[in-house]
Design a protein around this motif. Structure first.
Motif, short mmCIF file in Angstrom:
data_model
loop_
_atom_site.label_atom_id
_atom_site.label_comp_id
_atom_site.label_asym_id
_atom_site.label_seq_id
_atom_site.Cartn_x
_atom_site.Cartn_y
_atom_site.Cartn_z
N SER A 40 86.10 104.50 106.04
CA SER A 40 86.91 105.70 105.91
C SER A 40 86.15 106.69 105.05
CB SER A 40 88.25 105.34 105.26
OG SER A 40 88.08 105.14 103.87
N PRO A 41 86.66 107.93 104.95
CA PRO A 41 85.96 108.91 104.11
C PRO A 41 85.82 108.45 102.66
CG PRO A 41 87.56 110.01 105.49
CD PRO A 41 87.78 108.54 105.68
N LEU A 42 86.76 107.62 102.22
CA LEU A 42 86.74 107.19 100.82
C LEU A 42 86.08 105.84 100.60
CD1 LEU A 42 90.36 108.20 99.75
CD2 LEU A 42 88.22 109.37 99.18
N HIS A 43 85.84 105.11 101.68
CA HIS A 43 85.30 103.76 101.51
C HIS A 43 84.34 103.46 102.64
CE1 HIS A 43 85.21 99.39 100.97
NE2 HIS A 43 85.73 99.60 99.78
N LYS A 44 83.27 102.79 102.33
CA LYS A 44 82.29 102.52 103.37
C LYS A 44 82.70 101.37 104.28
CE LYS A 44 79.35 99.75 100.25
NZ LYS A 44 79.92 98.46 100.59
N GLY A 45 83.86 100.79 104.00
CA GLY A 45 84.31 99.67 104.82
C GLY A 45 83.78 98.37 104.27
N CYS A 46 84.28 97.30 104.80
CA CYS A 46 83.92 95.98 104.28
C CYS A 46 83.75 95.04 105.45
CB CYS A 46 85.02 95.49 103.35
SG CYS A 46 84.76 93.83 102.75
N SER A 47 82.64 94.37 105.52
CA SER A 47 82.40 93.44 106.64
C SER A 47 82.32 92.00 106.15
CB SER A 47 81.11 93.82 107.36
OG SER A 47 80.04 93.84 106.45
N LYS A 48 82.91 91.78 104.99
CA LYS A 48 82.90 90.44 104.41
C LYS A 48 83.56 89.44 105.35
CE LYS A 48 83.25 87.37 100.91
NZ LYS A 48 82.07 86.71 100.32
N VAL A 49 82.91 88.31 105.56
CA VAL A 49 83.52 87.21 106.31
C VAL A 49 84.07 86.20 105.31
CG1 VAL A 49 83.11 85.33 107.93
CG2 VAL A 49 81.97 87.53 108.26
N ASN A 50 85.37 86.03 105.35
CA ASN A 50 86.03 85.17 104.38
C ASN A 50 86.28 83.77 104.92
OD1 ASN A 50 86.98 86.98 101.95
ND2 ASN A 50 87.20 88.21 103.80
N ARG A 51 86.68 82.88 104.03
CA ARG A 51 87.05 81.53 104.43
C ARG A 51 88.23 81.59 105.40
NH1 ARG A 51 87.79 80.24 98.86
NH2 ARG A 51 89.91 79.78 99.51
N GLN A 52 88.40 80.54 106.18
CA GLN A 52 89.47 80.54 107.18
C GLN A 52 90.85 80.57 106.56
OE1 GLN A 52 89.08 77.55 110.22
NE2 GLN A 52 88.16 79.07 111.52
N ASP A 53 90.98 80.16 105.31
CA ASP A 53 92.31 80.15 104.70
C ASP A 53 92.54 81.36 103.81
OD1 ASP A 53 90.56 79.46 102.70
OD2 ASP A 53 91.73 77.78 101.94
N ALA A 54 91.65 82.34 103.89
CA ALA A 54 91.79 83.52 103.04
C ALA A 54 92.68 84.55 103.72
CB ALA A 54 90.42 84.13 102.75
N ALA A 55 93.81 84.89 103.10
CA ALA A 55 94.69 85.92 103.65
C ALA A 55 94.21 87.31 103.22
CB ALA A 55 96.13 85.68 103.20
N PHE A 56 93.47 87.34 102.12
CA PHE A 56 92.95 88.61 101.63
C PHE A 56 91.47 88.47 101.31
CE2 PHE A 56 97.47 88.59 100.78
CZ PHE A 56 97.86 89.83 101.26
N CYS A 57 90.76 89.56 101.49
CA CYS A 57 89.32 89.58 101.30
C CYS A 57 88.94 89.25 99.86
CB CYS A 57 88.79 90.96 101.68
SG CYS A 57 87.03 91.14 101.46
N SER A 58 87.99 88.36 99.70
CA SER A 58 87.56 88.00 98.34
C SER A 58 86.67 89.08 97.73
CB SER A 58 86.83 86.66 98.36
OG SER A 58 85.65 86.76 99.13
N ASP A 59 86.26 90.01 98.54
CA ASP A 59 85.39 91.09 98.06
C ASP A 59 86.18 92.32 97.62
OD1 ASP A 59 82.73 90.45 97.90
OD2 ASP A 59 82.13 91.97 99.35
N CYS A 60 87.18 92.72 98.43
CA CYS A 60 87.86 93.98 98.16
C CYS A 60 89.38 93.86 98.12
CB CYS A 60 87.44 95.02 99.20
SG CYS A 60 88.10 94.70 100.84
N GLY A 61 89.94 92.72 98.47
CA GLY A 61 91.38 92.53 98.36
C GLY A 61 92.19 93.04 99.53
N ALA A 62 91.53 93.60 100.55
CA ALA A 62 92.27 94.05 101.74
C ALA A 62 92.66 92.83 102.58
CB ALA A 62 91.39 94.99 102.56
N PRO A 63 93.71 92.96 103.40
CA PRO A 63 94.09 91.83 104.26
C PRO A 63 92.95 91.46 105.21
CG PRO A 63 95.78 93.54 104.28
CD PRO A 63 94.60 94.11 103.57
N THR A 64 92.80 90.19 105.50
CA THR A 64 91.80 89.74 106.46
C THR A 64 92.38 89.84 107.88
OG1 THR A 64 92.59 87.48 106.34
CG2 THR A 64 90.86 88.10 104.80
#
Ligand SMILES: [Zn+2]
Ligand SMILES: [Zn+2]
Length: 72
Positions: A40-64
């Motif tokens: 987005s204009p404010l964020h470069k986005g996040c392409s973190k691949v999280n563990r299968q049991d992660a409901a939220f990104c361990s990098d930025c806290g957004a929903p997976t």
């Protein structure tokens, strides 16, 4: 943990996917639990691949994508 190179089974139906599959061929669930944060204009986005049991990104806290797909 699965061996390197072998994917974990589908979290919804347990089907064992092929290595290159991104979505389960049985039920359509995503197999890679990526962060859902889009570029987005404010964020470069996040392409973190999280563990299968992660409901939220361990990098930025957004929903997976698993969370957004109702898998978690
Ligand atoms: Zn499945
Ligand atoms: Zn993220």
């Amino acid at each position: 943990m699965a061996d390197a190179g072998e994917k974990d089974p589908c979290v919804r139906c347990g089907h064992q996917p092929d290595k290159a599959d991104k979505y389960c061929v049985r039920c359509g669930a995503p197999l890679v639990n990526k962060c859902s944060k889009k570029r987005s204009p404010l964020h470069k986005g996040c392409s973190k691949v999280n563990r299968q049991d992660a409901a939220f990104c361990s990098d930025c806290g957004a929903p997976t994508v698993f969370r957004e797909s109702g898998l978690l």
